[in-house]
Design an enzyme around this catalytic site. Structure first.
Site, PDB file in Angstrom:
ATOM      1  NE  ARG A  10      -9.856  12.738   3.309  1.00  0.00           N
ATOM      2  CZ  ARG A  10     -10.114  10.956   3.218  1.00  0.00           C
ATOM      3  NH1 ARG A  10     -10.320  10.436   3.719  1.00  0.00           N
ATOM      4  NH2 ARG A  10      -8.294  10.612   3.560  1.00  0.00           N
TER       5      ARG A  10
ATOM      6  NE  ARG B 259      -5.710   1.764  -0.645  1.00  0.00           N
ATOM      7  CZ  ARG B 259      -5.571   3.397   0.167  1.00  0.00           C
ATOM      8  NH1 ARG B 259      -4.579   3.207   0.684  1.00  0.00           N
ATOM      9  NH2 ARG B 259      -7.130   3.730  -0.042  1.00  0.00           N
TER      10      ARG B 259
ATOM     11  CG  HIS C 159     -12.559   3.645   2.818  1.00  0.00           C
ATOM     12  ND1 HIS C 159     -13.675   4.521   3.233  1.00  0.00           N
ATOM     13  CD2 HIS C 159     -11.728   3.385   3.317  1.00  0.00           C
ATOM     14  CE1 HIS C 159     -12.833   5.723   4.072  1.00  0.00           C
ATOM     15  NE2 HIS C 159     -11.419   4.803   4.123  1.00  0.00           N
TER      16      HIS C 159
ATOM     17  CG  ASN D 203      -2.038   1.278   1.597  1.00  0.00           C
ATOM     18  OD1 ASN D 203      -1.495   1.983   0.105  1.00  0.00           O
ATOM     19  ND2 ASN D 203      -2.639   1.094   2.326  1.00  0.00           N
TER      20      ASN D 203
ATOM     21  CD  GLU E 162      -9.157  -1.458   3.487  1.00  0.00           C
ATOM     22  OE1 GLU E 162      -8.894  -0.728   5.071  1.00  0.00           O
ATOM     23  OE2 GLU E 162      -9.202  -0.599   2.892  1.00  0.00           O
TER      24      GLU E 162
END
Ligand code: ADP
Length: 403
Positions: A242, A91, A181, A7, A386
């Site tokens: 965010r 990823r 996601h 990742n 994940e």
């Protein structure tokens, strides 16, 4: 079969080496601060040992070279030979409209990922750097697979993914909702089916991935039909740093009155807003809850906002799907915060959802059903993984190649 999951970010390269016979993690870590004098690798092995190596790596290639050295030599060694690593799964944040599933890396695939870098400027170029680093350092015969955050959401219909802007911007810039996601939403959807022994094609579920970044998806019959993140991961829920959704006019108003450039405004919305912006002290939900408990009014508002927004989306997505069988909580906050789950599911009996407070507390940080036995809609905690899904996709594609 051992699979390396990568990742990569612009200055980091997180990894997990997974043994696919047991699906257990052999080692995991992070090459951090690539390109800075403080670059280092943290490396944790399955037996609980932790290592940190301070080494300078100017680019992803040197970082990956060093990682290979760490995996194959010295005290933290976990494989005798590099050839034990059968494949690499990467990823990828943004696959645009081009990828609705994971694929083998080819020159064409790399070209497409690069061509949509505008849509994920901080991520896609870094992903390509990591793929190329692996191609340089590993044997050419080692297959590399790419798994996209956006792929699961490609089943959304236009009514969910379009913005009501002049159509030419959709055509010219591919401006639409992509959702993110996806690997997590797909993982918990599959796990829900497994845990309940149900046929997912008959189920309507809402998956809530709540972490530093948060998003909620409506999954009807195993397919995503709507999600809260949009063109970028900025949309939807309030997050660590965010803002989540705001009236677009607010953005223009602030830019005008504060004299901000687009980059400065982007920074404000992505890095200085959310929990951090409201509380002024923290982006971490645990610290936020602590500040709220200690009396900080903005922190109390931020805590309430996330819970209120989740509740609202559960209702909205149930209406969008014409029914709801289950709500799934996952991610750092979803898995660990019993108070959040309790508040989200409180006063939802009218809607058919009733939480079992005892199970909600007992199963915290675990996996299982937290709704009451007489609740029409189920609520579940399902820890996400994940990396495992990336490794599983990689294995499947590699086995297909070998047939
Ligand atoms: P990321 O989105 O970076 O993968 P995670 O899914 O690990 O992040 O989630 C990190 C968030 O989970 C942090 O805000 C952290 O405070 C939160 N978290 C972890 N444990 C708890 C807890 N017990 N209560 C509330 N929030 C928690």
């Amino acid at each position: 079969m051992k699979i390396l999951v990568i990742n990569a970010g612009s200055s980091s390269l997180k990894y997990q080496l997974i043994d696919m016979t047991t699906e257990g993690v052999i080692a995991k870590g992070n090459c951090e601060r690539i390109g800075t004098p403080e670059s280092s690798i943290t490396h944790n092995t399955a037996d609980g040992k932790k290592f940190k190596y301070d080494v300078y790596f100017p680019t992803h290639t040197e970082a990956f070279e060093k990682l290979v050295e760490v995996l194959t030599t010295g005290e933290g060694k976990v494989v005798d030979d590099l050839s034990e690593i059968s494949a690499v799964g990467h990823r990828i944040v943004q696959g645009g409209k081009y990828f609705s599933e994971s694929v083998l890396v080819t020159d064409e695939v790399k070209k497409i990922i690069s061509s949509i870098s505008d849509l994920a400027p901080l991520h896609n170029p870094a992903h390509i750097q990591a793929i190329e680093a692996c191609q340089k350092v590993l044997d050419k015969s080692v297959p590399q697979i790419v798994v996209f955050d956006t792929a699961f959401h490609q089943t959304m219909p236009p009514k969910a993914y379009m913005y009501a802007l002049p159509y030419e911007y959709y055509e010219k810039y591919q401006i639409r909702k992509y959702g993110f996601h996806g690997t997590s939403h797909r993982f918990v959807t599959a796990r829900y089916a497994e845990l309940t022994g149900s046929d997912i094609t008959t189920k309507k579920i809402v998956t809530c991935h709540l972490g530093n970044g948060s998003s909620i998806s409506a999954v009807d019959g195993g397919k995503c039909v709507d999600t809260t993140m949009g063109f970028t991961p900025l949309d939807g829920l309030i997050m660590g740093t965010r803002s989540g959704a705001v009236d677009p006019s607010v953005v223009l108003y602030i830019m005008k009155n504060q004299n901000l450039t687009p980059d400065e405004m982007n920074d404000l919305l992505n890095k200085k807003s959310g929990f951090l912006g409201l509380s002024g002290t923290t982006s971490d939900s645990r610290d936020l809850i602590k500040a709220a408990d200690e009396g900080s009014v903005p922190a109390q508002i931020a805590v309430r906002m996330l819970r209120y927004q989740i509740k609202k989306y559960i209702g909205a997505f149930a209406a969008a799907m014409g029914g709801l069988d289950a709500v799934v909580f996952t991610g750092g906050i979803g898995e660990n915060s019993d108070s959040l789950r309790e508040e989200v599911c409180t006063d939802m009996e009218f809607f058919g959802l009733k939480i079992d407070l005892d199970k909600n507390q007992k199963l915290n940080r675990g996996e299982g059903k937290i709704s009451a036995d007489d609740s029409k809609i189920e609520a579940w905690i399902i820890p996400t993984n994940e990396e495992l899904l990336i490794a599983r996709d990689t294995k499947k594609i590699v086995e297909g190649l070998n047939k």
